[in-house]
Scaffold this motif. Structure first.
Motif, mmCIF file in Angstrom:
data_model
loop_
_atom_site.group_PDB
_atom_site.id
_atom_site.type_symbol
_atom_site.label_atom_id
_atom_site.label_comp_id
_atom_site.label_asym_id
_atom_site.label_seq_id
_atom_site.Cartn_x
_atom_site.Cartn_y
_atom_site.Cartn_z
ATOM 1 N N PHE A 46 0.821 -1.213 0.000
ATOM 2 C CA PHE A 46 0.000 0.000 0.000
ATOM 3 C C PHE A 46 0.857 1.266 0.000
ATOM 4 O O PHE A 46 0.514 2.249 -0.661
ATOM 5 C CB PHE A 46 -0.972 -0.013 1.178
ATOM 6 C CG PHE A 46 -2.107 -0.978 1.000
ATOM 7 C CD1 PHE A 46 -2.952 -0.882 -0.094
ATOM 8 C CD2 PHE A 46 -2.332 -1.996 1.918
ATOM 9 C CE1 PHE A 46 -4.002 -1.773 -0.276
ATOM 10 C CE2 PHE A 46 -3.381 -2.889 1.745
ATOM 11 C CZ PHE A 46 -4.212 -2.781 0.647
ATOM 12 N N PHE A 47 1.967 1.244 0.730
ATOM 13 C CA PHE A 47 2.872 2.393 0.665
ATOM 14 C C PHE A 47 3.412 2.558 -0.758
ATOM 15 O O PHE A 47 3.537 3.671 -1.267
ATOM 16 C CB PHE A 47 4.042 2.219 1.640
ATOM 17 C CG PHE A 47 3.733 2.624 3.059
ATOM 18 C CD1 PHE A 47 2.776 3.581 3.343
ATOM 19 C CD2 PHE A 47 4.426 2.055 4.119
ATOM 20 C CE1 PHE A 47 2.493 3.962 4.652
ATOM 21 C CE2 PHE A 47 4.159 2.427 5.434
ATOM 22 C CZ PHE A 47 3.191 3.379 5.695
ATOM 23 N N GLY A 48 3.741 1.431 -1.390
ATOM 24 C CA GLY A 48 4.267 1.482 -2.753
ATOM 25 C C GLY A 48 3.256 2.026 -3.747
ATOM 26 O O GLY A 48 3.595 2.827 -4.625
ATOM 27 N N VAL A 49 2.009 1.581 -3.611
ATOM 28 C CA VAL A 49 0.943 2.084 -4.490
ATOM 29 C C VAL A 49 0.780 3.590 -4.302
ATOM 30 O O VAL A 49 0.701 4.357 -5.274
ATOM 31 C CB VAL A 49 -0.386 1.355 -4.199
ATOM 32 C CG1 VAL A 49 -1.540 2.045 -4.933
ATOM 33 C CG2 VAL A 49 -0.300 -0.102 -4.621
ATOM 34 N N ALA A 50 0.731 4.014 -3.039
ATOM 35 C CA ALA A 50 0.562 5.443 -2.751
ATOM 36 C C ALA A 50 1.732 6.250 -3.304
ATOM 37 O O ALA A 50 1.540 7.311 -3.915
ATOM 38 C CB ALA A 50 0.437 5.655 -1.243
ATOM 39 N N GLN A 51 2.943 5.748 -3.102
ATOM 40 C CA GLN A 51 4.126 6.463 -3.593
ATOM 41 C C GLN A 51 4.071 6.637 -5.106
ATOM 42 O O GLN A 51 4.293 7.742 -5.628
ATOM 43 C CB GLN A 51 5.399 5.708 -3.208
ATOM 44 C CG GLN A 51 6.665 6.355 -3.761
ATOM 45 C CD GLN A 51 7.908 5.513 -3.522
ATOM 46 O OE1 GLN A 51 7.905 4.612 -2.681
ATOM 47 N NE2 GLN A 51 8.973 5.787 -4.257
#
Length: 305
Positions: free
Chosen positions: A80-85
């Motif tokens: 989820f952090f990767g998607v947001a980034q």
């Protein structure tokens, strides 16, 4: 479309109801995905979808330390952090929007902290180097004062974390002193929740490093700055409400250092009473940081209350 759902999710997460917050962030993802389908060109919808994903990442990151953690919580955090980034980076390139950049920096800082928790120093340092570029761009926005300063302070805090983890305590002290200077500058410009809490947390962090080095007097002197500042605002319910957890951490550490430096019983009792009053005002908060703080509080004050 309102961002109320994200704000409620943030509040629920702050109270420690991680699973409840996850459900709300998931609803927010559906809400903003629908908004994008209806109006693909709306920057705000893309930004808040990314913020919702980042919120999910933060929740799974916090839940991994709980008894009810699930085996794939770390994977979900990174996903989820990767998607947001990715979403925020693309959106900022397209829009040069200040708010988008701010959310991107917060997401990347969370990823750096996660890498450090996993003892992946190399990945953490890579994140910090990437962040330096974005923080520099944040400073380029005219009329924006505190956010870049706070972001830079957090950068220095993470660098201090790295040095501390590597046993380079003097280097960690240098970084954290820079962070404190920046946080103090931000606090002087505007005394808000973020500014006050970061400043108190950084002072407490520096005192903890001195404690690790058995430099109890130095640690005590660091926290005296916070104690005197808080005494000046004794009658300010707004400041108390904004900083009660940070204040409790300061009082607990200060009491420990008073004991180590031979303080009088009356001094110890005064801090113990102030800490007890703060604890009474935080019964509704149950997240991991508060649980650890309560445990530390109980260890420190059992003999005094």
């Amino acid at each position: 479309m309102s961002i109320e759902l994200i704000e409620i999710a943030d509040s629920v997460r702050d109270r420690g109801d991680i699973n409840g917050a996850i459900e709300l962030y998931q609803q927010a993802v559906k809400q903003w995905t629908k908004a994008i389908n209806e109006n693909p060109g709306e920057t705000e919808s893309h930004m808040y979808l990314a913020v919702s994903y980042s919120g999910l990442g933060a929740c799974y990151c916090e839940r991994k330390d709980y008894d009810k953690a699930e085996p794939d919580d770390i994977d979900k955090t990174e996903h989820f952090f990767g998607v947001a980034q990715g979403m925020l980076e693309r959106l900022f390139v397209d829009t040069q929007n200040y708010e988008v950049l701010l959310h991107l920096i917060v997401t990347l800082q969370n990823q750096a902290i996660l890498a450090l928790e996993q003892s992946d120093i190399a990945r953490c340092e890579q994140n910090i180097e990437a962040l330096d570029k974005w923080v520099k761009q944040l400073k380029s926005f005219e009329g924006i004062v505190n956010k870049p300063v706070l972001a830079e302070a957090v950068q220095n805090k993470i660098r201090a974390d790295i040095a501390r983890k590597q046993g380079r305590h003097e280097v960690a002290i240098d970084f954290i002193e820079r962070a404190i200077e920046l946080a103090n500058r931000a606090k002087a410009h505007h005394l808000g929740r973020s500014e006050a809490n970061l400043w108190l947390e950084l002072l407490c962090y520096l005192a903890e490093i001195h404690t690790e080095l058995k430099q109890f007097s130095q640690g005590l002197n660091v926290l005296k700055t916070a104690i005197h500042y808080l005494e000046f605002f004794t009658d300010s319910p707004i400041l108390l409400n904004m900083t009660k957890i940070s204040q409790l951490a300061v009082m607990t550490q200060y009491h420990f250092l008073l004991r180590k430096t031979g303080a009088s019983v009356s001094e110890l009792d005064d801090i113990a009473e102030r800490a007890a009053n703060l604890l009474d005002k935080t019964p509704e908060i149950h997240y991991d940081q508060m649980s650890k703080l309560r445990m530390r509080y109980n260890q420190e004050f059992d003999d005094n209350l």
